[in-house]
Design an enzyme around this catalytic site. Structure first.
Site, PDB file in Angstrom:
ATOM      1  N   ASP A 191     -58.055 -35.684  -8.498  1.00 41.66           N
ATOM      2  CA  ASP A 191     -56.594 -35.738  -8.537  1.00 41.66           C
ATOM      3  C   ASP A 191     -56.151 -37.063  -7.918  1.00 41.66           C
ATOM      4  OD1 ASP A 191     -57.187 -33.073  -9.146  1.00 41.66           O
ATOM      5  OD2 ASP A 191     -55.362 -32.326  -8.215  1.00 41.66           O
ATOM      6  N   LYS A 254     -49.904 -33.934 -13.444  1.00 41.92           N
ATOM      7  CA  LYS A 254     -49.594 -33.035 -12.336  1.00 41.92           C
ATOM      8  C   LYS A 254     -48.270 -33.454 -11.720  1.00 41.92           C
ATOM      9  CE  LYS A 254     -51.539 -31.841  -7.782  1.00 41.92           C
ATOM     10  NZ  LYS A 254     -52.732 -32.019  -6.898  1.00 41.92           N
ATOM     11  N   LYS A 290     -50.468 -29.409 -14.528  1.00 44.81           N
ATOM     12  CA  LYS A 290     -50.648 -28.778 -13.222  1.00 44.81           C
ATOM     13  C   LYS A 290     -49.394 -28.933 -12.374  1.00 44.81           C
ATOM     14  CE  LYS A 290     -53.484 -28.943  -9.002  1.00 44.81           C
ATOM     15  NZ  LYS A 290     -54.682 -29.550  -8.348  1.00 44.81           N
TER      16      LYS A 290
END
Length: 354
Positions: A191, A254, A290
Site C-alpha cells: 500500500d 484506496k 479499498k
C-alpha cells in the site's frame, strides 16, 4: 461518464448468482489473458490527458443523491445480513498502524485473522470448516517478517504500508527502497501513498512516473495506491488522481491512510468506483477498490458492499477486487453476528481483541 444504475436484489440472492445488469462487454484491442486467479493484472497504459479531461466533470450533488438512495432503499435483515457480514470479513485488510505497535501485537492480530470468530458463533452460524477469514493483515514495514511467519500456510496475505506512510514526502529513491525491502521480507501486497502536492499542482506526468516506478519496485506483489482523499479537497481531484493511478498500473486504488481528518466517505467512494468503471470500459482491465479509515461498524460495511454491488456488480464483492482497511470493524461484526444468533449484544471484552 456513465451514470447507469445497476440494480441488485440484495435480500434474495444472499451473495449467490447476481441479478445485476452485466458490465459492458467492450474490451481493449490488447485483451488481457486471464491468469490462474482469474484476473489479469493491470499493466497500465500511457498517460492519456485527453481521457482524463473527459473525466473532469464530477457532479457532487448527483453523487450525494445517489449515495443517499443506496443506503435508504436497501434493507438487509436476518440470515441475509449475517451472510453479507461474513462477506465483509472475507474482504477485510485487518490493520494495525500505530506508533506503539510491537511484534507481539502483530502476532496477536495475525492470530485473530486466522480465527476471527469465537467457536460458539462459528458453530451457531453453521460455517465450521468454511475458513472465513480476513483477506490480509496490514502492518508497517518493520513487522512484515513477523506477520509473514505468523500467517504462514493460512492463505492470508501480508500487506505493507510503504513509501513514507502516511505523508509520502521522502525522496522517491527512499520510498522505492522501502517497497523493495517489504517485498524482500515477504509482503505480497504493498500500500503506497502519493504526494498530494502533485495533484494540487496538476503535475500528472510526475505523479504517473512515480507510480510506474513503484509498480516496478513491487514486482509480483500487488500495488494498492492510497490517494489520501481527505486531503485532496475536491471530487475532481479524487477522480483525476484515480485515473492517473490506474493508468500507471495500480492493482487497487484506496481512499485514505486513516490518518487524515476525513477518511473514507461514500460520495468519494462513488467517484472512485465510477473511475474504475470508466477504466474498465476503456481498457478491459478490472481494478480493485479499498475504502479505509473510519469504517468501524457493521452497518457501515453493509453500505459499502451495497455501493460496490450496485455500481460495479457481483464480481467486485470478492477480496481480489474489494477490501476494507479496518482495525475495529471485525469486533463489531462479531458482536452483530452474536446478536443474530442470541438476540443480545455482547460487550467488546467478550471477543478476542484484534
Amino acid at each position: 461518464m456513465s451514470s447507469t444504475i445497476r440494480e441488485a436484489d440484495l435480500s434474495a440472492d444472499r451473495l449467490g448468482p447476481s441479478k445485476i445488469t452485466p458490465l459492458p462487454a467492450r474490451t481493449a484491442a490488447n485483451a488481457p489473458t486471464p491468469q490462474a486467479h482469474g484476473i489479469a493484472r493491470n499493466p497500465g497504459m500511457k498517460l492519456d490527458l485527453g481521457f482524463m479531461e473527459s473525466m473532469r466533470s464530477v457532479n457532487r450533488s448527483a453523487l450525494e443523491r445517489r449515495v443517499a438512495s443506496l443506503t435508504k432503499r436497501r434493507s438487509i435483515k436476518a440470515d441475509n445480513q449475517a451472510a453479507w457480514l461474513l462477506r465483509a470479513v472475507a474482504c477485510m485488510d485487518l490493520t494495525t498502524l500505530n506508533s506503539n505497535d510491537t511484534d507481539e501485537r502483530v502476532r496477536r492480530l495475525c492470530a485473530k485473522a486466522v480465527n476471527p470468530f469465537r467457536r460458539d458463533i462459528v458453530e451457531g452460524l453453521g460455517i465450521t470448516g468454511e475458513k472465513i477469514r480476513p483477506a490480509a493483515v496490514c502492518v508497517y514495514h518493520p513487522f512484515v517478517a513477523t506477520a509473514v511467519d505468523a500467517l504462514r500456510g493460512s492463505g492470508i496475505h501480508v500487506a505493507a504500508v510503504s513509501t513514507a506512510f502516511p505523508h509520502g514526502l521522502t525522496p522517491l529513491s527512499t520510498r522505492l527502497q522501502e517497497i523493495e525491502a517489504s517485498v524482500s521480507d515477504g509482503a505480497d501486497e504493498i500500500d503506497v501513498v502519493i504526494p498530494r502536492g502533485l495533484v494540487f499542482a496538476a503535475k500528472w506526468q510526475e505523479l504517473y512516473n512515480e507510480i510506474v516506478s513503484m509498480r516496478a519496485a513491487c514486482g509480483e506483489a500487488h500495488l494498492k495506491v492510497i490517494l489520501g482523499t481527505g486531503d485532496l479537497a475536491t471530487l475532481r481531484n479524487v477522480m483525476l488522481a484515480s485515473m492517473v493511478a490506474m493508468m500507471a498500473g495500480a492493482d487497487f486504488i484506496k481512499t485514505s491512510t486513516g490518518k487524515e481528518s476525513v477518511n473514507a466517505t461514500l460520495p468519494v467512494g462513488l467517484a472512485m468506483v465510477r473511475a474504475i468503471r470508466a477504466y474498465f470500459e476503456e481498457t478491459g482491465y478490472l481494478i480493485g477498490f479499498k475504502p479505509a479509515g473510519g469504517i468501524s461498524t457493521a452497518k457501515a460495511s453493509l453500505d459499502w458492499l451495497v455501493l460496490m454491488k450496485e455500481e460495479l456488480g457481483r464480481r467486485w464483492l470478492e477480496p481480489d477486487l474489494f477490501r476494507f482497511g479496518a482495525s475495529s470493524l471485525l469486533t463489531d461484526i462479531e458482536r452483530q453476528l452474536e446478536h443474530h444468533l442470541t438476540g443480545h449484544y455482547s460487550a467488546n471484552h467478550r471477543h478476542a481483541m484484534a
